[in-house]
Write an enzyme that holds these catalytic residues in place. Structure first.
Site, PDB file in Angstrom:
ATOM      1  N   GLU A 245       0.798  -1.228   0.000  1.00 51.58           N
ATOM      2  CA  GLU A 245       0.000   0.000   0.000  1.00 51.58           C
ATOM      3  C   GLU A 245       0.833   1.281   0.000  1.00 51.58           C
ATOM      4  O   GLU A 245       0.533   2.207   0.754  1.00 51.58           O
ATOM      5  CB  GLU A 245      -0.907  -0.034   1.230  1.00 51.58           C
ATOM      6  CG  GLU A 245      -0.195   0.074   2.606  1.00 51.58           C
ATOM      7  CD  GLU A 245       0.248  -1.255   3.202  1.00 51.58           C
ATOM      8  OE1 GLU A 245       0.471  -2.212   2.430  1.00 51.58           O
ATOM      9  OE2 GLU A 245       0.375  -1.330   4.433  1.00 51.58           O
ATOM     10  N   HIS A 269      -8.191  -3.897  -0.918  1.00 47.28           N
ATOM     11  CA  HIS A 269      -7.375  -3.995   0.297  1.00 47.28           C
ATOM     12  C   HIS A 269      -6.321  -2.889   0.353  1.00 47.28           C
ATOM     13  O   HIS A 269      -6.235  -2.138   1.332  1.00 47.28           O
ATOM     14  CB  HIS A 269      -6.716  -5.384   0.354  1.00 47.28           C
ATOM     15  CG  HIS A 269      -5.843  -5.585   1.541  1.00 47.28           C
ATOM     16  ND1 HIS A 269      -6.288  -6.208   2.696  1.00 47.28           N
ATOM     17  CD2 HIS A 269      -4.565  -5.234   1.783  1.00 47.28           C
ATOM     18  CE1 HIS A 269      -5.313  -6.234   3.576  1.00 47.28           C
ATOM     19  NE2 HIS A 269      -4.244  -5.651   3.050  1.00 47.28           N
ATOM     20  N   GLU A 270      -5.529  -2.783  -0.709  1.00 55.22           N
ATOM     21  CA  GLU A 270      -4.438  -1.796  -0.677  1.00 55.22           C
ATOM     22  C   GLU A 270      -4.992  -0.372  -0.652  1.00 55.22           C
ATOM     23  O   GLU A 270      -4.441   0.494   0.017  1.00 55.22           O
ATOM     24  CB  GLU A 270      -3.489  -1.993  -1.857  1.00 55.22           C
ATOM     25  CG  GLU A 270      -2.901  -3.408  -1.999  1.00 55.22           C
ATOM     26  CD  GLU A 270      -2.315  -3.992  -0.722  1.00 55.22           C
ATOM     27  OE1 GLU A 270      -1.906  -3.215   0.172  1.00 55.22           O
ATOM     28  OE2 GLU A 270      -2.267  -5.238  -0.597  1.00 55.22           O
ATOM     29  N   HIS A 273      -5.964   0.669   2.832  1.00 53.69           N
ATOM     30  CA  HIS A 273      -4.836   1.094   3.670  1.00 53.69           C
ATOM     31  C   HIS A 273      -4.627   2.613   3.632  1.00 53.69           C
ATOM     32  O   HIS A 273      -3.966   3.159   4.515  1.00 53.69           O
ATOM     33  CB  HIS A 273      -3.546   0.423   3.205  1.00 53.69           C
ATOM     34  CG  HIS A 273      -3.284  -0.925   3.807  1.00 53.69           C
ATOM     35  ND1 HIS A 273      -3.260  -1.143   5.169  1.00 53.69           N
ATOM     36  CD2 HIS A 273      -2.999  -2.124   3.235  1.00 53.69           C
ATOM     37  CE1 HIS A 273      -2.965  -2.426   5.408  1.00 53.69           C
ATOM     38  NE2 HIS A 273      -2.810  -3.051   4.252  1.00 53.69           N
ATOM     39  N   GLU A 292      -3.671  -4.207   9.484  1.00 59.16           N
ATOM     40  CA  GLU A 292      -4.200  -5.226   8.585  1.00 59.16           C
ATOM     41  C   GLU A 292      -5.622  -5.674   8.930  1.00 59.16           C
ATOM     42  O   GLU A 292      -6.421  -5.939   8.025  1.00 59.16           O
ATOM     43  CB  GLU A 292      -3.251  -6.425   8.516  1.00 59.16           C
ATOM     44  CG  GLU A 292      -1.863  -6.078   7.962  1.00 59.16           C
ATOM     45  CD  GLU A 292      -1.863  -5.511   6.538  1.00 59.16           C
ATOM     46  OE1 GLU A 292      -2.873  -5.655   5.822  1.00 59.16           O
ATOM     47  OE2 GLU A 292      -0.840  -4.910   6.154  1.00 59.16           O
ATOM     48  N   ASP A 347       8.571  -9.814  10.413  1.00 59.06           N
ATOM     49  CA  ASP A 347       7.896 -10.613   9.383  1.00 59.06           C
ATOM     50  C   ASP A 347       7.228 -11.849   9.983  1.00 59.06           C
ATOM     51  O   ASP A 347       6.258 -12.370   9.424  1.00 59.06           O
ATOM     52  CB  ASP A 347       8.898 -11.079   8.320  1.00 59.06           C
ATOM     53  CG  ASP A 347       9.122 -10.006   7.255  1.00 59.06           C
ATOM     54  OD1 ASP A 347       8.506  -8.938   7.381  1.00 59.06           O
ATOM     55  OD2 ASP A 347       9.912 -10.248   6.321  1.00 59.06           O
ATOM     56  N   TYR A 355      -4.667 -10.224  10.231  1.00 59.02           N
ATOM     57  CA  TYR A 355      -5.579  -9.943   9.123  1.00 59.02           C
ATOM     58  C   TYR A 355      -7.005 -10.406   9.440  1.00 59.02           C
ATOM     59  O   TYR A 355      -7.934  -9.611   9.524  1.00 59.02           O
ATOM     60  CB  TYR A 355      -5.112 -10.674   7.846  1.00 59.02           C
ATOM     61  CG  TYR A 355      -3.901 -10.076   7.179  1.00 59.02           C
ATOM     62  CD1 TYR A 355      -4.032  -9.291   6.046  1.00 59.02           C
ATOM     63  CD2 TYR A 355      -2.623 -10.308   7.669  1.00 59.02           C
ATOM     64  CE1 TYR A 355      -2.929  -8.752   5.403  1.00 59.02           C
ATOM     65  CE2 TYR A 355      -1.502  -9.770   7.031  1.00 59.02           C
ATOM     66  CZ  TYR A 355      -1.667  -8.997   5.907  1.00 59.02           C
ATOM     67  OH  TYR A 355      -0.579  -8.455   5.284  1.00 59.02           O
TER      68      TYR A 355
HETATM   69  N1  BES Z   1       1.085  -4.359   3.819  1.00 56.04           N
HETATM   70  C1  BES Z   1       0.811  -5.656   3.299  1.00 56.04           C
HETATM   71  C2  BES Z   1       2.025  -6.362   2.766  1.00 56.04           C
HETATM   72  C3  BES Z   1       3.132  -6.592   3.780  1.00 56.04           C
HETATM   73  C4  BES Z   1       2.845  -6.937   5.086  1.00 56.04           C
HETATM   74  C5  BES Z   1       4.436  -6.480   3.387  1.00 56.04           C
HETATM   75  C6  BES Z   1       3.887  -7.127   5.993  1.00 56.04           C
HETATM   76  C7  BES Z   1       5.470  -6.673   4.288  1.00 56.04           C
HETATM   77  C8  BES Z   1       5.189  -7.008   5.601  1.00 56.04           C
HETATM   78  C9  BES Z   1      -0.244  -5.608   2.195  1.00 56.04           C
HETATM   79  O1  BES Z   1      -1.227  -4.649   2.414  1.00 56.04           O
HETATM   80  C10 BES Z   1      -0.960  -6.938   2.213  1.00 56.04           C
HETATM   81  O2  BES Z   1      -1.566  -7.232   3.193  1.00 56.04           O
HETATM   82  N2  BES Z   1      -0.836  -7.698   1.139  1.00 56.04           N
HETATM   83  C11 BES Z   1      -1.448  -9.005   1.011  1.00 56.04           C
HETATM   84  C12 BES Z   1      -2.658  -8.965   0.165  1.00 56.04           C
HETATM   85  C13 BES Z   1      -3.922  -8.721   0.863  1.00 56.04           C
HETATM   86  C14 BES Z   1      -5.070  -8.728  -0.120  1.00 56.04           C
HETATM   87  C15 BES Z   1      -4.192  -9.660   2.004  1.00 56.04           C
HETATM   88  C16 BES Z   1      -0.484  -9.911   0.295  1.00 56.04           C
HETATM   89  O3  BES Z   1       0.543  -9.409  -0.194  1.00 56.04           O
HETATM   90  O4  BES Z   1      -0.743 -11.101   0.216  1.00 56.04           O
HETATM   91 ZN    ZN Z   2      -2.535  -5.132   3.989  1.00 58.45          ZN
END
Ligand code: BES
Ligand code: ZN
Length: 549
Positions: A245, A269-270, A273, A292, A347, A355
């Protein structure tokens, strides 16, 4: 206090960055300088986070010292300045293996002619390409000059004006983003558009045609979009996430270009954010669920408004089932919303718990107080904490002051699992899944169908529905996982092709994990990974290195 940063923002706090960077594709390094403007709040040196950076010099400082590197956190850069100083300029270069950068050679792009570079700063990788206070508790405005080779275009999550980038709204470090490549642009609406390699532009513009309607949907519920433009950038397939995002410029995987807009929940989703996360930000990575969980809740509200309740409920049921599946394999201490990440890589907190359990909590509060009151509450919450970084405790305090609810909040946040009385989603479309009439089935129905087969006859299913040839990445990934589980040989070439052409961690992890369960699968995994690894992002390499051995 953020355990994932060496910075001490209560003493010295960065306010503005001015970047000047050369993009060197031959050596795979960024080199140049960052000028850091800061406020001194109480006595102390300026402490910055770095990882793998070479610091050449620091201007306007008395001295500087790079401390020893920690494998998870990188190395602290201590800068000693004169008492009344409020800026320094650090000259530095990045390492070719910087964890927050992926340098792609031309063959790894769609056009195969030009190299590509993109950043991925969340959670703590900004420090691998900028020396800064790398904590979501500190927000900065920034300007940037990016020098690129002839013919390649730089884009940032920022406004672009007279040859430089400018971000006027203060953002946390994990939202600073840059990409460089052979990029074209197509407008989608008055304030939205998409950047992609030229050969992908048509497909991308078609897939994302509902973006403007999504922006309008959130604004109607939760207040104005505060970032000016909303653009998307389609990255090469090695992008390790579905989406990121970055403010004004969401980064996405090309694997959501299904052709039928069936995977655009990721755009919802993005985009969401832009309120939950970018406007009101988790103060530490232990508060990640504030980003999230709220975003998944908003995502489903957008889907409901733009595509109807049935679609939103299908997504909610799919998410709920995946949450149960993942939670079953997690230690109890990782099944809580406010997670202890001391001594761990942030991470590791990125499971479906923040989520889906987070979204389920908000859904449960919504049911308890009624949608109207909950929406008014959320709108006021985004306004009240706009451009601030907040903790779970601050959210709870605000909630208790403004809403009366019988939801056991403490239990949801600090106890493992799903408390009794959760607002469980339910989908009529899924309840009808065993009827033989499958005409007009959605991607979500197909996914649910596959995930609920008890003892599938793989050859039979493949003959009837051609899953091995599916052009939908979610359906294909689910099918290939089942193929590995059941050792369905006709799909194995596809497993190899998928794993060597896509770097999205959500798809890689379960497939490699499943392969590693048998001696034959393990040999296959090692063989495939050897070919695939050079094309993966450093973050994905780290994840799969730990699994395939
Ligand atoms: N911000 C996250 C991606 C992220 C989280 C990157 C933690 C690094 C560390 C992004 O908004 C996200 O949640 N992406 C998901 C997709 C979403 C539709 C659940 C993904 O990449 O799978
Ligand atoms: Zn996210």
């Amino acid at each position: 206090m953020d355990v994932h940063s060496y910075s001490r923002p209560s003493q010295v706090r960065a306010r503005h960055l001015d970047l000047d960077l050369n993009v060197n594709f031959d050596r795979k390094v960024l080199e140049g300088s960052v000028e850091i403007h800061f406020d001194t709040l109480s006595a102390g040196d300026l402490l910055l986070d770095t990882r793998g950076l070479t610091i050449h010099s620091v201007e306007h400082a008395d001295s500087f010292e790079l401390g020893p590197a920690d494998p998870a956190l990188g190395a602290p850069l201590r800068i000693v300045t004169a008492v009344d100083t409020d800026w320094v300029r650090v000259y530095y270069s990045t390492s070719p293996s910087a964890s927050g950068l992926q340098w792609l050679d031309a063959p790894q792009t769609a056009g195969r002619e030009h190299p590509f570079l993109y950043t991925q700063s969340q959670a703590i990788h900004a420090r691998s390409w900028i020396p800064l206070q790398d904590t979501p508790g500190v927000r900065v405005t920034f300007t940037a000059k990016i020098h690129t080779p002839e013919g390649l275009r730089a884009v940032m999550g920022a406004a672009s004006e007279d040859g430089q980038f400018r971000m006027e709204q203060p953002v946390p470090s994990y939202l600073i983003a840059l990409a460089v490549g052979d990029l074209g642009f197509r407008g989608l609406g008055p304030r939205s558009g998409v950047y992609a390699e030229p050969s992908l532009l048509d497909a991308a513009a078609h897939e994302f045609a509902d973006t403007e309607a999504m922006i309008a949907a959130v604004e109607a519920m939760y207040g104005p979009y505060r970032w000016g433009r909303y653009d998307l950038l389609v990255l090469p397939p090695s992008f390790p996430f579905g989406g990121m995002e970055n403010p004004r410029l969401t980064f996405t995987t090309p694997t959501i270009l299904a052709g039928d807009r069936s995977l655009v929940s990721l755009v919802a989703h993005e985009l969401a954010h832009s309120w939950s996360g970018n406007l009101v930000t988790n103060a530490t990575w232990s508060d990640f669920w504030l980003n999230e969980g709220f975003t998944v809740y908003l995502e489903r509200r957008i889907l409901e408004k733009v595509y109807g309740t049935a679609r939103a409920e299908m997504e909610a049921v799919l998410g709920r089932r995946e949450l149960d599946r993942e939670m079953a394999g997690l230690p109890e201490s990782d099944r809580v919303l406010h997670i202890d990440l001391n001594g761990r890589d942030p991470d590791e907190g990125c499971t479906l718990v923040p989520y889906e359990k987070g979204a389920l909590l908000l859904r449960t509060i919504e049911r308890s107080v009624g949608r109207e009151r909950f929406d008014a509450f959320l709108k006021a919450y985004f306004d009240h904490f706009a451009f601030q970084s907040i903790t779970t405790a601050q959210f709870l305090e605000y909630l208790r002051a403004h809403l009366e609810t019988d939801v056991p909040l403490e239990e949801w946040i600090t106890q493992p699992g799903i408390p009794a009385g959760a607002a469980e989603p339910q989908s009529d479309a899924f309840d009808r899944i065993d009827s033989p009439d499958r005409t007009g089935w959605s991607t979500q129905q197909w996914l649910h169908f596959l995930r609920t087969r008890k003892d599938p006859d793989m050859a039979d299913l493949d003959r009837a529905f051609q899953f091995t040839a599916s052009g939908n990445s979610e359906i294909l990934a689910q099918w290939l996982l089942m193929a590995v589980q059941r050792n369905y040989q006709p799909a194995m070439p596809k497993v190899e092709q998928f794993l060597t052409s896509v770097g999205r961690r959500k798809f890689l992890k379960p497939l490699y994990a499943e392969l590693m369960k048998t001696p034959e699968g393990r040999r296959r995994a090692i063989d495939i990974y050897e070919k695939a690894r050079p094309g993966y992002h450093p973050i994905a390499q780290g994840t799969i290195d730990a699994m395939v051995k």
